[in-house]
Motif scaffolding. Structure first.
Motif, PDB file in Angstrom:
ATOM      1  N   GLN A 476     -41.966   0.963 -18.145  1.00 58.29           N
ATOM      2  CA  GLN A 476     -42.666   2.083 -18.764  1.00 58.29           C
ATOM      3  C   GLN A 476     -41.865   2.573 -19.983  1.00 58.29           C
ATOM      4  OE1 GLN A 476     -42.463   5.678 -19.140  1.00 58.29           O
ATOM      5  NE2 GLN A 476     -44.474   5.475 -20.119  1.00 58.29           N
ATOM      6  N   HIS A 477     -42.580   2.808 -21.050  1.00 60.74           N
ATOM      7  CA  HIS A 477     -42.006   3.140 -22.357  1.00 60.74           C
ATOM      8  C   HIS A 477     -40.975   4.283 -22.312  1.00 60.74           C
ATOM      9  CE1 HIS A 477     -42.669   3.033 -26.808  1.00 60.74           C
ATOM     10  NE2 HIS A 477     -42.218   4.288 -26.720  1.00 60.74           N
ATOM     11  N   HIS A 478     -41.339   5.386 -21.699  1.00 58.18           N
ATOM     12  CA  HIS A 478     -40.462   6.564 -21.742  1.00 58.18           C
ATOM     13  C   HIS A 478     -39.278   6.438 -20.795  1.00 58.18           C
ATOM     14  CE1 HIS A 478     -44.369   7.649 -23.417  1.00 58.18           C
ATOM     15  NE2 HIS A 478     -43.603   8.199 -24.338  1.00 58.18           N
ATOM     16  N   ALA A 480     -37.832   3.536 -20.455  1.00 52.05           N
ATOM     17  CA  ALA A 480     -36.934   2.690 -21.266  1.00 52.05           C
ATOM     18  C   ALA A 480     -36.146   3.534 -22.264  1.00 52.05           C
ATOM     19  CB  ALA A 480     -37.739   1.614 -21.994  1.00 52.05           C
ATOM     20  N   HIS A 481     -36.812   4.516 -22.878  1.00 51.21           N
ATOM     21  CA  HIS A 481     -36.082   5.398 -23.812  1.00 51.21           C
ATOM     22  C   HIS A 481     -34.898   6.065 -23.097  1.00 51.21           C
ATOM     23  CE1 HIS A 481     -38.165   5.317 -27.612  1.00 51.21           C
ATOM     24  NE2 HIS A 481     -39.330   5.711 -27.126  1.00 51.21           N
ATOM     25  N   ILE A 482     -35.162   6.655 -21.938  1.00 53.26           N
ATOM     26  CA  ILE A 482     -34.094   7.385 -21.234  1.00 53.26           C
ATOM     27  C   ILE A 482     -33.013   6.411 -20.737  1.00 53.26           C
ATOM     28  CG2 ILE A 482     -33.557   8.882 -19.261  1.00 53.26           C
ATOM     29  CD1 ILE A 482     -35.038  10.253 -21.643  1.00 53.26           C
ATOM     30  N   PHE A 500     -39.414  12.286 -25.621  1.00 57.85           N
ATOM     31  CA  PHE A 500     -40.438  12.854 -26.514  1.00 57.85           C
ATOM     32  C   PHE A 500     -40.681  11.908 -27.686  1.00 57.85           C
ATOM     33  CE2 PHE A 500     -39.438  17.667 -25.593  1.00 57.85           C
ATOM     34  CZ  PHE A 500     -39.878  17.507 -24.280  1.00 57.85           C
ATOM     35  N   ASP A 501     -41.904  11.415 -27.810  1.00 61.40           N
ATOM     36  CA  ASP A 501     -42.215  10.573 -28.962  1.00 61.40           C
ATOM     37  C   ASP A 501     -43.682  10.672 -29.312  1.00 61.40           C
ATOM     38  OD1 ASP A 501     -43.451   9.100 -26.987  1.00 61.40           O
ATOM     39  OD2 ASP A 501     -42.205   7.309 -27.205  1.00 61.40           O
ATOM     40  N   GLY A 502     -44.163   9.737 -30.126  1.00 58.91           N
ATOM     41  CA  GLY A 502     -45.545   9.795 -30.578  1.00 58.91           C
ATOM     42  C   GLY A 502     -46.504   9.164 -29.589  1.00 58.91           C
ATOM     43  N   THR A 503     -46.151   7.983 -29.126  1.00 52.81           N
ATOM     44  CA  THR A 503     -47.059   7.204 -28.292  1.00 52.81           C
ATOM     45  C   THR A 503     -46.296   6.293 -27.363  1.00 52.81           C
ATOM     46  OG1 THR A 503     -48.651   7.042 -30.103  1.00 52.81           O
ATOM     47  CG2 THR A 503     -48.899   5.470 -28.344  1.00 52.81           C
ATOM     48  N   GLY A 504     -46.739   6.247 -26.119  1.00 55.62           N
ATOM     49  CA  GLY A 504     -46.228   5.245 -25.202  1.00 55.62           C
ATOM     50  C   GLY A 504     -47.227   5.122 -24.063  1.00 55.62           C
ATOM     51  N   ASN A 732     -35.530   6.297 -31.546  1.00 54.39           N
ATOM     52  CA  ASN A 732     -36.910   5.818 -31.710  1.00 54.39           C
ATOM     53  C   ASN A 732     -37.084   4.459 -31.012  1.00 54.39           C
ATOM     54  OD1 ASN A 732     -36.099   3.678 -33.542  1.00 54.39           O
ATOM     55  ND2 ASN A 732     -35.789   5.279 -35.066  1.00 54.39           N
ATOM     56  N   ASP A 733     -38.228   3.816 -31.234  1.00 57.12           N
ATOM     57  CA  ASP A 733     -38.518   2.578 -30.508  1.00 57.12           C
ATOM     58  C   ASP A 733     -37.573   1.429 -30.868  1.00 57.12           C
ATOM     59  OD1 ASP A 733     -40.443   4.065 -29.339  1.00 57.12           O
ATOM     60  OD2 ASP A 733     -42.151   2.848 -29.981  1.00 57.12           O
ATOM     61  N   GLY A 734     -36.768   1.588 -31.909  1.00 59.96           N
ATOM     62  CA  GLY A 734     -35.744   0.601 -32.243  1.00 59.96           C
ATOM     63  C   GLY A 734     -34.663   0.487 -31.179  1.00 59.96           C
TER      64      GLY A 734
HETATM   65 FE    FE Z   1     -41.298   5.592 -28.164  1.00 60.72          FE
END
Ligand code: FE
Ligand code: ZN
Ligand code: ZN
Length: 748
Positions: A476-478, A480-482, A500-504, A732-734
């Motif tokens: 799951q996108h968020h 992965a961020h954490i 917190f981001d734009g889309t996931g 960010n997604d990078g």
């Molecule tokens: Fe993101």
């Protein structure tokens, strides 16, 4: 009685090849008068030394304390073996085993010694645009395979002249085994298209005259023009189809950089670092930089020359836009033929050279946040140096997301993060991605057993992962961020994550982006989120903060009054369509995206009704903040089925009232940012009460907003939270691929 001799075998790993490590060891050994040898193999550097114990200890201590400038020692292993009675120290031939993971050095900015020679009329490399030595020059971008030896680089076609090869063979020389070593006699050269007598002077003259010139650099082509000229920058924008997204500039030195931006000591250090990234700096008002370079933005991306060619091209007083040579969002162009085919419509002329670029690599973008580096794009100068992993990983490839794509090839304790690939929305980028993956697998000799990828079924990277014949782990996108920010800090226990981001893509199939997670590596629980609002027409709403604003007003039960900018910005017919969509839920998806809330409020505050690049509304809103304002809007946290729902309705109501009452946009911006800060702290307190967790991770593209990130961190620390911020990979997604890799590793 003489002290007994001891022989010690050392193994040094890290970036120890192509950085003058062996001559350094040689010099140190001669200085401390010990015997033995040093050599390279596919794992790094091996050393055997023989002397009395105290001398050996002093040698190892000196090695640890001060390697050559470009080296990065990860580890020194040592074992004592039987003395053999060596009497001298020597450098031995490389061992080429088929296993092992020698690190490849990132590209290095021109060193001071080479710069001195470059400007010395007596030197044989006077004004030679490809001067380099073991402490500087191209590395990653010219490396075709390991070990890093000249025949394995794009320097292969250039046969060294006698003078160069004498330097190359002399252990005492700064160019001993400098693989890209070259001179005007034997090395690469520049030329202009159309031809010119002095290609460098010609390029500079044309740029100064207002033309756009494509310049072949280290990791690809740049498009350059005079940053002070409105018509030149406008021309570049028009040709590139890049309406408002900021351009970076290059200036010749720190002093000029200070004349166009505000620079503190940490930022100065970063600007002049060997990585030489684009540094985001607070903008000064000056005629040297057209408002069209970074319109509406409070920051300006600035970099200093990092190759000898740049150093020769740009003179004090020049401020040039230097942007990636590509059409919008396609991969950066690296070959002369490609440049003429694809940049022909963009450039008035070319400055090219004949050293091939094997690996395309865009400039990195980094900023300073609270005294330390905060990466926005991790690419040239950083890649492919690995990010250390918090625990041992099986061989895993993580594909990243869609925008700002990077991947991560992980094994053992190394996470090899790729350079920036681009937005994975077209086949060109997908091809570049595939080539880069193959190259990493080959370079680091890691055969992935598993592929980790985003949960989003529509991403090209997800589809790519599914086509490979390997098990796929969906992340799951968020989460992965954490996990990415956790991994950077090596934390082992769960954290409270604000993602917190734009889309996931959410675990429930809706669009997430304002998520509060209790996250470990293996799993996460969504403990809270921003209250959902309909995203009208999917992607169309992303480009229209005005539509997002109307959706939010509708959800909050605030009438669409004509004196609100997003209401008056949309024609009555469009509003009627929108009303129908929102009332009946046609062609809408619920979203909890924090990025969209920032869009909506900047529309209501009158900043932006439509955008031409990602996060534009939030960036321009942040730039306008009045720092002297101390007020804050309020969010309400409600609990539904054990889930904390963050409702922005009171914020939207006060914000709309303030706007109608004629409150300044800077005051509104300050109150909004402080409101978000406060609700982060309050939410964290509630989760701590419930779970006992005291560490908070902040990740996701919204945290590129440093006003918010700084304030949230300060406020959380005041309440005794430990706060994890990104320092190695972007929020960010990078940075996503790192999180995917550690999650997949934890689940194995
Ligand atoms: Fe993101
Ligand atoms: Zn050098
Ligand atoms: Zn030469």
């Amino acid at each position: 009685m003489s002290t007994p001799l001891i022989r010690r075998r050392l193994r040094v790993s890290g970036i120890v090849q192509g950085v003058g490590f062996r001559p350094f060891v040689y010099g140190l050994a001669v200085e401390t008068r010990l015997a033995g040898f040093v050599g390279n193999d596919t794992d790094g550097v091996f050393i055997e030394i023989e002397s009395e114990a105290a001398t050996l200890d002093a040698f190892v201590a000196a090695l640890e304390a001060s390697g050559p400038p470009a080296a990065r020692i990860q580890r020194i292993d040592s074992e004592d073996i039987h003395p053999v009675g060596d009497t001298s120290f020597r450098i031995v031939a490389s061992h080429h085993a088929e296993t092992g993971t020698a690190l490849v050095s990132p590209d290095l900015r021109t060193c001071d010694d080479c710069l001195r020679e470059l400007h010395d009329p007596e030197d044989r490399r006077y004004q030679y645009p490809f001067i380099n030595c073991t402490n500087c020059g191209p590395r990653f971008t010219i490396t075709e395979r390991t070990p890093y030896d000249r025949p394995n680089t794009t320097m292969r076609p250039f046969e060294m002249c006698d003078a160069c090869s004498a330097e190359y063979r002399d252990p005492a020389d700064r160019r001993f085994h400098a693989q890209p070593n070259a001179c005007p006699e034997c090395g690469p050269s520049v030329r202009a298209i159309p031809p010119a007598g002095d290609p460098i002077a010609d390029a500079r003259r044309r740029i100064t005259a207002g033309e756009v010139i494509a310049i072949k650099g280290l990791g690809g082509f740049h498009l350059a023009c005079d940053a002070g000229s409105d018509p030149a920058v406008a021309l570049l924008r028009e040709r590139k189809g890049r309406v408002e997204k900021p351009f970076a500039v290059m200036v010749s030195n720190l002093e000029i950089a200070r004349s166009i931006s505000f620079i503190d000591a940490d930022e100065a250090r970063l600007l002049t670092s060997r990585e030489r990234p684009i540094v985001l700096l607070a903008k000064r008002t000056t005629t040297a930089v057209s408002e069209l370079v970074a319109p509406g933005n409070g920051y300006l991306g600035v970099m200093l020359p990092y190759t000898p060619l740049h150093d020769l091209l740009i003179e004090p007083g020049d401020v040039w836009v230097m942007t990636s040579g590509n059409l919008s969002e396609e991969p950066i162009v690296t070959t002369n033929i490609e440049a003429i085919e694809r940049l022909g419509v963009l450039a008035d002329g070319y400055l090219v050279h004949d050293r091939d670029i094997h690996v395309p690599c865009d400039d990195s973008v980094v900023r300073i946040l609270d005294g330390a580096e905060y990466p926005i794009r991790r690419s040239r100068g950083y890649a492919p140096f690995p990010v250390p992993l918090p625990f041992e990983s099986p061989p895993i490839l993580a594909t990243g997301g869609e925008l700002k794509a990077t991947f991560c090839l992980a094994a053992g304790y190394d996470g090899f993060m790729s350079q920036h690939i681009g937005d994975m929305e077209n086949l060109e980028t997908l091809d570049a991605f595939t080539r880069a993956v193959d190259h990493f697998i080959d370079l680091f000799r890691i055969e992935p057993e598993v592929i980790a990828t985003d949960l989003h079924p529509g991403y090209l990277s997800t589809k790519w992962a599914e086509r490979q014949s390997l098990p796929v782990v969906k992340v799951q996108h968020h989460h992965a961020h954490i996990a990415s920010v956790m991994a950077e800090h090596g934390v082992r226990d769960s954290v409270i994550g604000f993602s917190f981001d734009g889309t996931g893509y959410g675990a429930d199939g809706t669009i997430w982006g304002g998520e509060v997670l209790v996250a470990g590596y293996e799993d996460f629980e969504r403990v809270g989120h921003l209250k959902a609002t309909p995203l009208p027409g999917g992607d169309a709403a992303v480009k229209s903060p005005a539509k997002m604003a109307l959706s939010y007003l509708h959800t909050a039960g605030i009438p669409w009054s004509d004196d609100l900018p997003p209401v008056s910005a949309l024609p009555a017919t469009e509003r009627a369509v929108l009303t129908a969509q929102l009332d009946r839920g046609i062609n809408t998806v619920p979203t909890t995206s924090m990025g969209r809330l920032f869009d909506a409020v900047s529309a209501i505050a009158g900043v932006r009704q439509s955008v031409t690049y990602e996060a534009q509304a939030a960036i321009e809103f942040e730039a306008l903040i009045d720092r002297s304002e101390g007020g804050a809007y309020t969010f309400v946290i409600t609990e539904r089925d054990g889930l904390l729902v963050i409702d922005p309705s009171p914020t939207l109501r006060s914000l709309a009232d303030d706007f109608v009452a004629g409150e300044a946009v800077g005051v509104i911006g300050a109150r909004f940012h402080r409101g978000v800060t406060n609700v982060i702290v309050e939410t964290a307190e509630r989760v701590r009460m419930r779970t006992g967790l005291t560490t908070v991770g902040l990740s996701g593209g919204v945290f590129q907003n440093v006003t918010l990130t700084r304030a949230a961190r300060t406020a959380l620390v005041e309440r005794d939270f430990e706060v994890l911020l990104h320092r190695l990979v972007p929020p960010n997604d990078g940075g996503l691929a790192l999180g995917q890799a550690v999650i997949a590793a934890a689940r194995r």
